[in-house]
Design a protein around this motif. Structure first.
Motif, PDB file in Angstrom:
ATOM      1  N   GLN A 171      35.450  39.031  51.650  1.00  0.00           N
ATOM      2  CA  GLN A 171      35.995  38.757  52.838  1.00  0.00           C
ATOM      3  C   GLN A 171      36.602  40.276  53.068  1.00  0.00           C
ATOM      4  OE1 GLN A 171      37.921  35.185  52.685  1.00  0.00           O
ATOM      5  NE2 GLN A 171      36.133  34.198  53.615  1.00  0.00           N
ATOM      6  N   ALA A 172      36.657  40.586  53.897  1.00  0.00           N
ATOM      7  CA  ALA A 172      37.512  41.787  54.805  1.00  0.00           C
ATOM      8  C   ALA A 172      38.194  41.604  56.099  1.00  0.00           C
ATOM      9  CB  ALA A 172      36.544  43.259  55.137  1.00  0.00           C
TER      10      ALA A 172
ATOM     11  N   LEU B  16      38.405  54.316  46.701  1.00  0.00           N
ATOM     12  CA  LEU B  16      36.746  53.896  46.547  1.00  0.00           C
ATOM     13  C   LEU B  16      36.782  52.765  47.819  1.00  0.00           C
ATOM     14  CD1 LEU B  16      37.111  52.896  42.338  1.00  0.00           C
ATOM     15  CD2 LEU B  16      36.117  54.902  43.368  1.00  0.00           C
ATOM     16  N   PRO B  17      35.709  52.633  47.837  1.00  0.00           N
ATOM     17  CA  PRO B  17      35.014  51.163  48.829  1.00  0.00           C
ATOM     18  C   PRO B  17      35.410  49.935  48.144  1.00  0.00           C
ATOM     19  CG  PRO B  17      33.692  52.583  48.375  1.00  0.00           C
ATOM     20  CD  PRO B  17      34.292  53.582  47.314  1.00  0.00           C
ATOM     21  N   THR B  18      35.444  48.934  49.318  1.00  0.00           N
ATOM     22  CA  THR B  18      36.393  48.168  49.017  1.00  0.00           C
ATOM     23  C   THR B  18      35.212  47.375  47.714  1.00  0.00           C
ATOM     24  OG1 THR B  18      36.791  47.631  51.213  1.00  0.00           O
ATOM     25  CG2 THR B  18      35.908  45.271  50.112  1.00  0.00           C
TER      26      THR B  18
ATOM     27  N   ALA C  56      33.394  48.819  45.323  1.00  0.00           N
ATOM     28  CA  ALA C  56      33.281  49.631  44.376  1.00  0.00           C
ATOM     29  C   ALA C  56      34.975  49.173  43.387  1.00  0.00           C
ATOM     30  CB  ALA C  56      33.406  51.245  44.474  1.00  0.00           C
ATOM     31  N   ARG C  57      36.003  49.349  44.182  1.00  0.00           N
ATOM     32  CA  ARG C  57      36.916  48.709  43.461  1.00  0.00           C
ATOM     33  C   ARG C  57      36.364  47.588  43.278  1.00  0.00           C
ATOM     34  NH1 ARG C  57      41.390  48.014  48.322  1.00  0.00           N
ATOM     35  NH2 ARG C  57      42.843  47.898  46.000  1.00  0.00           N
ATOM     36  N   VAL C  58      36.207  45.950  44.401  1.00  0.00           N
ATOM     37  CA  VAL C  58      36.235  45.295  43.665  1.00  0.00           C
ATOM     38  C   VAL C  58      35.189  45.014  41.696  1.00  0.00           C
ATOM     39  CG1 VAL C  58      34.572  42.706  43.279  1.00  0.00           C
ATOM     40  CG2 VAL C  58      36.052  43.772  45.791  1.00  0.00           C
ATOM     41  N   LYS C  59      34.298  45.881  42.082  1.00  0.00           N
ATOM     42  CA  LYS C  59      33.113  45.843  40.623  1.00  0.00           C
ATOM     43  C   LYS C  59      34.785  46.270  39.770  1.00  0.00           C
ATOM     44  CE  LYS C  59      28.811  46.913  42.877  1.00  0.00           C
ATOM     45  NZ  LYS C  59      28.140  48.260  43.091  1.00  0.00           N
ATOM     46  N   GLN C  60      34.982  47.125  40.232  1.00  0.00           N
ATOM     47  CA  GLN C  60      35.977  47.694  38.636  1.00  0.00           C
ATOM     48  C   GLN C  60      37.162  46.653  37.760  1.00  0.00           C
ATOM     49  OE1 GLN C  60      36.207  50.272  37.180  1.00  0.00           O
ATOM     50  NE2 GLN C  60      34.452  50.628  37.846  1.00  0.00           N
ATOM     51  N   ALA C  61      37.713  45.939  39.093  1.00  0.00           N
ATOM     52  CA  ALA C  61      38.185  44.458  39.089  1.00  0.00           C
ATOM     53  C   ALA C  61      37.335  43.628  38.332  1.00  0.00           C
ATOM     54  CB  ALA C  61      38.671  44.470  40.521  1.00  0.00           C
ATOM     55  N   LEU C  62      36.346  43.532  38.367  1.00  0.00           N
ATOM     56  CA  LEU C  62      35.594  42.299  37.693  1.00  0.00           C
ATOM     57  C   LEU C  62      35.287  43.166  36.504  1.00  0.00           C
ATOM     58  CD1 LEU C  62      33.176  41.069  40.130  1.00  0.00           C
ATOM     59  CD2 LEU C  62      34.998  39.986  39.413  1.00  0.00           C
ATOM     60  N   LYS C  63      35.444  44.397  35.778  1.00  0.00           N
ATOM     61  CA  LYS C  63      34.989  44.794  34.920  1.00  0.00           C
ATOM     62  C   LYS C  63      36.374  44.724  34.215  1.00  0.00           C
ATOM     63  CE  LYS C  63      30.884  48.296  35.973  1.00  0.00           C
ATOM     64  NZ  LYS C  63      30.923  49.193  36.119  1.00  0.00           N
TER      65      LYS C  63
END
Length: 195
Positions: free
Chosen positions: A145-146, A180-182, A184-191
């Protein structure tokens, strides 16, 4: 490497089938859909995925290449091993799982044994564009959600939409590169949130 096996289905034991190939019985772990389609004493050809570890040598069998391809794609997700991928394939048909991933249906994926909400979300985020279907817009679906009036916080909002508290979302993104794009940032946070 074993690519395919052709033989007679001689037994069904738990979630596995035994395929008799000229007198040698191969125990194969198969998705529920394939398990139900395999009949005792009938000939079958299965595509094989070998998983070799120090203590075991597991064979996973699939009636078609597309299902095995989805299985291998699921293995690309951090935290998903062969048995977890098989559990996901066993909650419905190959097509229903692909549709759930493409449409962001986290609840459907969570039906798989051992799959929690965060892992199901990670599967959607990482694979929605790789399952061969037109993916849902994660921002429109609520998974991402942006907020237009807070463009710097769109990743925080995405994590909140995924069930994080605002404080946990901020903490999860603390060490993630803000350029990073949103997604990619979410993926990194989840990892980073793996336990």
């Amino acid at each position: 490497m074993i690519a395919t096996l052709s033989g007679i289905v001689s037994e069904k034991i738990g979630e596995a089938v035994v395929l008799d190939v000229q007198g040698v019985g191969y125990g194969l772990l198969v998705p529920n859909d394939d398990y139900n389609r395999l009949n005792l004493e009938e000939a079958a050809k299965l595509y094989i995925y070998e998983h070799i570890r120090e203590q075991s040598h597991d064979l996973f069998g699939f009636l078609n290449k597309q299902t095995m391809g989805l299985f291998e794609t699921l293995l690309d997700v951090s935290g998903v091993g062969p048995k977890m991928a098989l559990n996901m394939l066993s909650i419905g048909s190959d097509a229903s799982l692909r549709q759930a991933i493409a449409s962001g249906d986290v609840a459907f994926i969570q039906q798989a044994s051992g799959v929690g909400k965060r892992l199901a979300e990670r599967v959607v985020v990482e694979l929605k564009d790789k399952v061969g279907l037109i993916g849902v817009d994660l921002a429109a679906s609520g998974i991402l959600q942006a907020e237009s009036d807070a463009p710097d916080d769109d990743a925080v909002e995405a994590l909140i939409a995924l069930g994080y508290s605002p404080n946990d979302a901020i903490k999860a993104l603390k060490d993630v590169d803000t350029s990073l794009p949103t997604e990619a940032r979410v993926k990194q946070a989840l990892k980073g949130g793996e336990t």
